[in-house]
Design a protein around this motif. Structure first.
Motif, PDB file in Angstrom:
ATOM      1  N   GLY A   1       5.411 -52.679 -51.738  1.00 16.50           N
ATOM      2  CA  GLY A   1       5.671 -53.740 -51.309  1.00 16.50           C
ATOM      3  C   GLY A   1       5.423 -54.511 -52.509  1.00 16.50           C
ATOM      4  O   GLY A   1       5.640 -55.791 -52.989  1.00 16.50           O
ATOM      5  N   HIS A   2       4.328 -54.374 -53.261  1.00 20.44           N
ATOM      6  CA  HIS A   2       4.052 -54.762 -54.891  1.00 20.44           C
ATOM      7  C   HIS A   2       4.140 -54.317 -55.433  1.00 20.44           C
ATOM      8  O   HIS A   2       4.430 -53.467 -55.468  1.00 20.44           O
ATOM      9  N   ASP A   3       3.171 -54.599 -56.864  1.00 27.49           N
ATOM     10  CA  ASP A   3       3.026 -54.618 -58.235  1.00 27.49           C
ATOM     11  C   ASP A   3       2.841 -53.251 -57.571  1.00 27.49           C
ATOM     12  O   ASP A   3       1.844 -53.002 -57.883  1.00 27.49           O
ATOM     13  N   GLY A   4       2.820 -52.312 -59.412  1.00 32.16           N
ATOM     14  CA  GLY A   4       2.644 -50.769 -59.615  1.00 32.16           C
ATOM     15  C   GLY A   4       4.249 -50.088 -60.012  1.00 32.16           C
ATOM     16  O   GLY A   4       5.205 -50.397 -59.766  1.00 32.16           O
ATOM     17  N   TYR A   5       4.125 -48.882 -60.616  1.00 31.01           N
ATOM     18  CA  TYR A   5       4.928 -48.247 -61.309  1.00 31.01           C
ATOM     19  C   TYR A   5       5.144 -47.239 -60.553  1.00 31.01           C
ATOM     20  O   TYR A   5       4.532 -46.625 -60.261  1.00 31.01           O
ATOM     21  N   LEU A   6       6.246 -46.883 -60.244  1.00 28.49           N
ATOM     22  CA  LEU A   6       6.888 -45.559 -59.568  1.00 28.49           C
ATOM     23  C   LEU A   6       7.922 -45.167 -60.083  1.00 28.49           C
ATOM     24  O   LEU A   6       9.083 -45.627 -60.749  1.00 28.49           O
ATOM     25  N   GLY A   7       8.208 -43.843 -60.681  1.00 27.39           N
ATOM     26  CA  GLY A   7       8.744 -44.037 -61.623  1.00 27.39           C
ATOM     27  C   GLY A   7       9.407 -41.238 -61.428  1.00 27.39           C
ATOM     28  O   GLY A   7       8.151 -40.741 -61.422  1.00 27.39           O
ATOM     29  N   ASN A   8      10.446 -40.803 -61.016  1.00 25.29           N
ATOM     30  CA  ASN A   8      11.005 -40.095 -61.345  1.00 25.29           C
ATOM     31  C   ASN A   8      10.371 -39.509 -60.177  1.00 25.29           C
ATOM     32  O   ASN A   8       9.651 -38.519 -60.042  1.00 25.29           O
ATOM     33  N   ALA A   9      10.162 -40.272 -59.165  1.00 26.66           N
ATOM     34  CA  ALA A   9       9.992 -39.891 -58.096  1.00 26.66           C
ATOM     35  C   ALA A   9      10.121 -40.401 -56.376  1.00 26.66           C
ATOM     36  O   ALA A   9      11.088 -39.923 -56.761  1.00 26.66           O
ATOM     37  N   VAL A  10       9.844 -38.923 -55.271  1.00 28.27           N
ATOM     38  CA  VAL A  10      10.727 -39.651 -54.489  1.00 28.27           C
ATOM     39  C   VAL A  10       9.592 -39.733 -53.316  1.00 28.27           C
ATOM     40  O   VAL A  10       8.900 -39.122 -52.985  1.00 28.27           O
ATOM     41  N   LEU A  11      10.379 -40.248 -52.515  1.00 28.48           N
ATOM     42  CA  LEU A  11       8.971 -40.816 -50.774  1.00 28.48           C
ATOM     43  C   LEU A  11       9.652 -40.622 -49.708  1.00 28.48           C
ATOM     44  O   LEU A  11      10.557 -40.793 -49.295  1.00 28.48           O
ATOM     45  N   GLY A  12       8.795 -39.645 -49.093  1.00 26.21           N
ATOM     46  CA  GLY A  12       9.445 -39.674 -47.366  1.00 26.21           C
ATOM     47  C   GLY A  12       9.646 -40.779 -47.069  1.00 26.21           C
ATOM     48  O   GLY A  12       9.490 -41.979 -47.619  1.00 26.21           O
TER      49      GLY A  12
ATOM     50  N   ILE B   1      10.485 -33.138 -68.577  1.00 24.64           N
ATOM     51  CA  ILE B   1       9.057 -34.250 -69.402  1.00 24.64           C
ATOM     52  C   ILE B   1       9.249 -34.618 -69.005  1.00 24.64           C
ATOM     53  O   ILE B   1       7.203 -35.349 -67.938  1.00 24.64           O
ATOM     54  N   PHE B   2      10.055 -35.792 -67.589  1.00 28.59           N
ATOM     55  CA  PHE B   2       9.653 -37.073 -66.433  1.00 28.59           C
ATOM     56  C   PHE B   2       9.694 -36.301 -65.399  1.00 28.59           C
ATOM     57  O   PHE B   2      10.436 -35.684 -64.469  1.00 28.59           O
ATOM     58  N   CYS B   3       8.366 -36.024 -64.364  1.00 27.54           N
ATOM     59  CA  CYS B   3       8.367 -36.448 -63.003  1.00 27.54           C
ATOM     60  C   CYS B   3       7.197 -36.705 -63.042  1.00 27.54           C
ATOM     61  O   CYS B   3       6.237 -36.668 -62.939  1.00 27.54           O
ATOM     62  N   GLY B   4       7.490 -37.767 -62.126  1.00 23.55           N
ATOM     63  CA  GLY B   4       6.232 -38.073 -61.342  1.00 23.55           C
ATOM     64  C   GLY B   4       5.595 -37.323 -60.053  1.00 23.55           C
ATOM     65  O   GLY B   4       4.637 -36.649 -59.474  1.00 23.55           O
ATOM     66  N   LEU B   5       6.190 -38.574 -58.329  1.00 21.99           N
ATOM     67  CA  LEU B   5       5.187 -37.720 -57.645  1.00 21.99           C
ATOM     68  C   LEU B   5       5.642 -37.856 -56.059  1.00 21.99           C
ATOM     69  O   LEU B   5       7.086 -38.052 -56.183  1.00 21.99           O
ATOM     70  N   ILE B   6       5.633 -37.159 -55.566  1.00 18.16           N
ATOM     71  CA  ILE B   6       6.246 -35.987 -54.463  1.00 18.16           C
ATOM     72  C   ILE B   6       5.669 -36.250 -53.385  1.00 18.16           C
ATOM     73  O   ILE B   6       4.357 -35.994 -52.908  1.00 18.16           O
ATOM     74  N   MET B   7       6.133 -37.274 -51.630  1.00 15.95           N
ATOM     75  CA  MET B   7       5.279 -37.124 -51.482  1.00 15.95           C
ATOM     76  C   MET B   7       6.035 -37.192 -49.625  1.00 15.95           C
ATOM     77  O   MET B   7       7.189 -37.949 -48.935  1.00 15.95           O
TER      78      MET B   7
END
Length: 395
Positions: free
Chosen positions: A251-262, A299-305
């Motif tokens: 809900g707030h500022d911050g960066y999320l890129g190349n990611a998947v959230l459950g 080359i680009f891969c972020g967070l999986i949660m």
């Protein structure tokens, strides 16, 4: 119409952990819809799931006569649907690599394939084999879903005079959606705004993009291409090439890129993930199949949660981080690149096992705050995952 059963390929299911700890493979969201919803849309019928035993109470399989089994990691298209519908009884459809795409049989399950007849499908198709395929394929799947969902339909009118649209013919707004003082740019891909969704003031969207029903884009959100926000989410800050499955909040500022959230996840204010290493080398990601870190080729891969996991304010996730189910992570510095399910703490403070009853209480509260029942089946799934991930937490 035959009875449609979407089955979990055991190898692919393992490769798609931690997202498949809590759901059949076909309930992964890629594009606007989950894979299961895509098949229901193409075939105009309901589906059931052939999945792990511990998931089958919540996701039961429905067998009748004339069953058609379809790989739950397979995204449909018109040619593929036609080939599957034309399968003869006791015949399977395989791709060029020999992977089973579909089977027509009275009774069948993966690993016990006694069918002698097979048909080769030589056309390209989209099979979600790895967790990163979800965000890699997301833009194309948004385009495909958008075309199917909006065909012969008229978008709701955009009434706000302070919202500016680029290429409005590729923007579709469902009834009840509210958009104020936003920029919607569909020049490079469609923008889909779901029923009763809200786009707050100052949001900037580049397509391909999908916002699920009842979801909210917070003030000043910056949405870059190939991003999906599922239903009942709240999302702010900068988001690029991500899939947020549903019922989750950033809900707030911050960066999320190349990611998947459950589902049922929450990222605290100013949570960020890196999606590119400083030396631009290939990202390694924790593999549940090998129990070690494996090269993604990306080359680009972020967070999986995984589901029911949370990050405290100002949490930093390094390039290629995997967080399991039911995790509560917080604290200074970059977190570990694999945080096993039911872990509590942070890399600087130290990690410990998240007490099961406490984790269940938080999960129940998270779900019920959105007026959704946390059922006995949900609790049993969580208990099973807790017991079957103990060795990961000891590593």
């Amino acid at each position: 119409m035959p009875n449609i059963i979407l089955f979990d390929d055991p190898a692919l299911r393992t490769q798609l952990l931690p997202l498949t700890y809590t759901r059949p493979v076909a309930l992964i969201r890629c594009g606007i819809h989950t894979i299961a919803e895509k098949w229901e849309g193409y075939l105009q019928t309901s589906v059931s799931f052939l999945t792990e035993d511990y998931l089958s109470e919540k996701f039961p399989v429905r067998h009748t006569s004339g069953n058609l089994y379809i790989n739950g990691a397979l995204c449909p298209d018109q040619d593929l649907v036609k080939s599957i519908q034309e399968l003869a009884p006791d015949t399977k459809l395989v791709n060029a690599s020999g992977e089973t795409l579909a089977v027509r049989a009275e009774k069948w399950h993966p690993g016990a394939d006694a069918l002698s007849e097979s048909v080769r499908y030589n056309q390209p198709c989209t099979l979600i084999r790895q967790v990163w395929d979800i965000f890699l394929q997301n833009g194309n799947q948004i385009r495909a879903d958008f075309e199917r969902i909006t065909k012969n339909r008229k978008s709701a009118a955009l009434t706000d005079p302070f919202t500016h649209c680029y290429h409005p013919g590729q923007i579709f707004i469902e009834e009840g959606a509210v958009i104020k003082a936003a920029i919607l740019n569909a020049e490079n891909g469609p923008v889909y705004i779901g029923r009763n969704a809200v786009v707050q003031e100052g949001s900037m969207i580049q397509g391909p993009f999908s916002l699920g029903e009842y979801s909210i884009l917070a003030q000043g959100a910056k949405i870059r291409p190939n991003t999906t926000v599922g239903p009942h989410c709240k999302v702010g800050g900068e988001v690029s090439n991500c899939v947020i499955s549903g019922n989750s909040n950033k809900g707030h500022d911050g960066y999320l890129g190349n990611a998947v959230l459950g589902e049922w996840c929450n990222l605290g204010a100013n949570t960020n993930n890196s999606n590119l290493k400083n030396d631009h080398t290939v990202v390694k990601l924790y593999s549940y199949a090998s129990g070690s870190f494996s090269e993604t080729g990306l080359i680009f891969c972020g967070l999986i949660m995984g589901d029911y996991s949370k990050a405290g304010i100002s949490t930093m996730f390094n390039t290629g981080t995997v967080v399991g189910v039911g995790v509560n992570v917080f604290g200074a510095g970059f977190q570990a690149k694999h945080v096993p399910s039911f872990t509590w703490g942070g890399k600087a403070e130290g990690y410990e096992e998240y007490r099961l009853e406490k984790a269940l209480g938080v999960a129940r509260d998270t779900v019920e705050r959105k007026q959704v029942a946390f059922t006995a089946s949900d609790e049993n799934i969580m208990r099973y995952i807790f017991e079957n991930t103990k060795e990961q937490r000891k590593a």
